[in-house]
Design a protein around this motif. Structure first.
Motif, PDB file in Angstrom:
ATOM      1  N   LEU A   1       1.124  -1.004   0.189  1.00 38.38           N
ATOM      2  CA  LEU A   1       0.055  -0.031   0.105  1.00 38.38           C
ATOM      3  C   LEU A   1       0.787   1.093   0.109  1.00 38.38           C
ATOM      4  N   ARG A   2       0.834   1.896  -1.127  1.00 39.65           N
ATOM      5  CA  ARG A   2       1.563   3.173  -1.069  1.00 39.65           C
ATOM      6  C   ARG A   2       1.035   4.427  -0.731  1.00 39.65           C
ATOM      7  N   HIS A   3       1.583   5.176   0.242  1.00 42.25           N
ATOM      8  CA  HIS A   3       1.127   6.297   0.581  1.00 42.25           C
ATOM      9  C   HIS A   3       2.017   7.651  -0.199  1.00 42.25           C
ATOM     10  N   ALA A   4       1.189   8.625  -0.133  1.00 44.89           N
ATOM     11  CA  ALA A   4       2.090   9.818  -0.998  1.00 44.89           C
ATOM     12  C   ALA A   4       2.874  10.191   0.055  1.00 44.89           C
ATOM     13  N   ARG A   5       2.727  10.029   1.554  1.00 47.96           N
ATOM     14  CA  ARG A   5       3.536  10.487   2.478  1.00 47.96           C
ATOM     15  C   ARG A   5       3.724   9.226   3.482  1.00 47.96           C
ATOM     16  N   ALA A   7       5.265   5.781   5.566  1.00 45.49           N
ATOM     17  CA  ALA A   7       5.609   4.483   5.314  1.00 45.49           C
ATOM     18  C   ALA A   7       4.667   3.725   4.170  1.00 45.49           C
ATOM     19  N   SER A   8       5.367   2.854   3.608  1.00 41.87           N
ATOM     20  CA  SER A   8       4.317   2.030   2.572  1.00 41.87           C
ATOM     21  C   SER A   8       4.127   0.553   2.991  1.00 41.87           C
ATOM     22  N   PRO A   9       3.189   0.257   3.795  1.00 40.19           N
ATOM     23  CA  PRO A   9       3.252  -1.162   4.289  1.00 40.19           C
ATOM     24  C   PRO A   9       2.846  -2.261   3.245  1.00 40.19           C
ATOM     25  N   THR A  10       3.127  -3.361   3.390  1.00 41.08           N
ATOM     26  CA  THR A  10       2.900  -4.654   2.950  1.00 41.08           C
ATOM     27  C   THR A  10       1.549  -5.186   3.349  1.00 41.08           C
ATOM     28  N   VAL A  11       0.714  -5.302   2.524  1.00 43.59           N
ATOM     29  CA  VAL A  11      -0.620  -5.912   3.086  1.00 43.59           C
ATOM     30  C   VAL A  11      -1.154  -7.270   2.629  1.00 43.59           C
TER      31      VAL A  11
END
Length: 319
Positions: A1-5, A7-11
């Protein structure tokens, strides 16, 4: 899951399907059934030869008796690839240079910290065992009472950690290695279960450790399997227990030695294994008893009197 700002967690994760005929545990339990059948249908009821009293790592240079080889059938050869695969896993993990995964020295502070954590674990498990005594059946209660008198022996088992000066590394390891976390395709093995033990925090599961801890988990799995089949009345009758019991130790010992021999043949030399086998044995022996204590705590929590007996017998053999 990529956030604009942030962390980008793996779901989620997608894995390959691994064609298999079951786990190494399934394969081992079936082989143990055949082993005990051979033991109990022999014309002679002689016990197995006396086992060497050295550390399990020292047994890699020994061989079982011709009778043991005959009774174990092809299992010793079949389990060797599992040792190779685990060695390949540790070598791969140790080769990664990302700071989250890169090897680190196993320091004097690490050993002292490990010693203290092992004493704490021992005290906790023995307190739980004492409280569980009224719930245990007669056989398990008898063995539990013996274990409770051995607290000093358990603590002394860990003391060599304080005086050793080994040069080795901590790496990311599997963390929950046992026969149930290896798929068997009839010839080789594929390791699974890299999520670690669910009751532990993520930071605990990510902690770098000696890979000897993984080996200890597998060795305890061999012993657990042998004792579980020994206590299965559908496979070993109560009247045959005294005859079969020494052979369960014989089987677990030489299965473990075959696995370890294959592992060390593939992994050594490596900076994550102490070059001195005596130093490696200090760590390994501590981890094996740690695993047995942990198994005992799990079985106490599950309130299974027959299952509690398995790690109790293992602890008594180790000390």
């Amino acid at each position: 899951l990529r956030h604009a700002r942030g962390a980008s967690p793996t779901v989620g994760l997608v894995h390959d399907y691994v064609a298999n005929v079951g786990t190494a545990w399934d394969f081992t339990i079936a082989e143990l059934g055949r082993f005990f059948s051979r033991v109990l249908t022999r014309q002679s009821a002689d016990p197995p030869p006396a086992l060497p009293t050295a550390s399990m790592l020292d047994l890699m240079s020994h061989s079982p008796s011709p009778l043991t080889l005959e009774l174990m059938g092809h299992y010793l050869q079949a389990i060797e690839p599992l040792g190779f695969v685990v060695a390949e896993l540790h070598s791969a993990l140790a080769s990664i240079r990302d700071p989250e995964l890169a090897p680190e020295p196993y320091s004097t502070l690490d050993r002292r910290s490990k010693y203290q954590s092992l004493r704490n674990l021992s005290g906790k498990v023995l307190r739980s065992l004492r409280e569980a005594l009224p719930r245990l059946n007669e056989r398990a209660r008898h063995e539990a009472e013996i274990v409770l008198t051995k607290e000093g022996d358990i603590f002394r088992h860990f003391e060599p950690l304080l005086s050793s000066k080994m040069a080795t590394q901590r790496i990311r390891v599997h963390g929950d290695l046992h026969l149930g976390n290896a798929l068997f395709n009839g010839k080789n093995f594929v390791l699974t279960g890299f999520d670690g033990r669910g009751e532990r925090t993520l930071s605990e599961r990510k902690r770098k450790r000696s890979p000897l801890r993984d080996l200890a988990g597998m060795v305890r799995s061999f012993d657990f399997a042998a004792t579980k089949v020994l206590l299965d009345s559908s496979r070993v009758r109560e009247s045959d227990f005294e005859t079969a019991a020494p052979w369960a130790s014989e089987w677990a010992t030489w299965a473990s030695a075959a696995f370890l021999r294959a592992y060390f043949a593939k992994a050594v030399p490596a900076p994550f294994i102490p070059a001195d086998l005596k130093e490696a044995s200090i760590l390994f022996d501590a981890f094996v008893l740690e695993r047995a204590l942990y198994q005992l705590q799990v079985q106490i929590d599950e309130q299974g009197p027959e299952s509690v007996l398995i790690p109790l017998l293992g602890i008594l053999r180790l000390i």
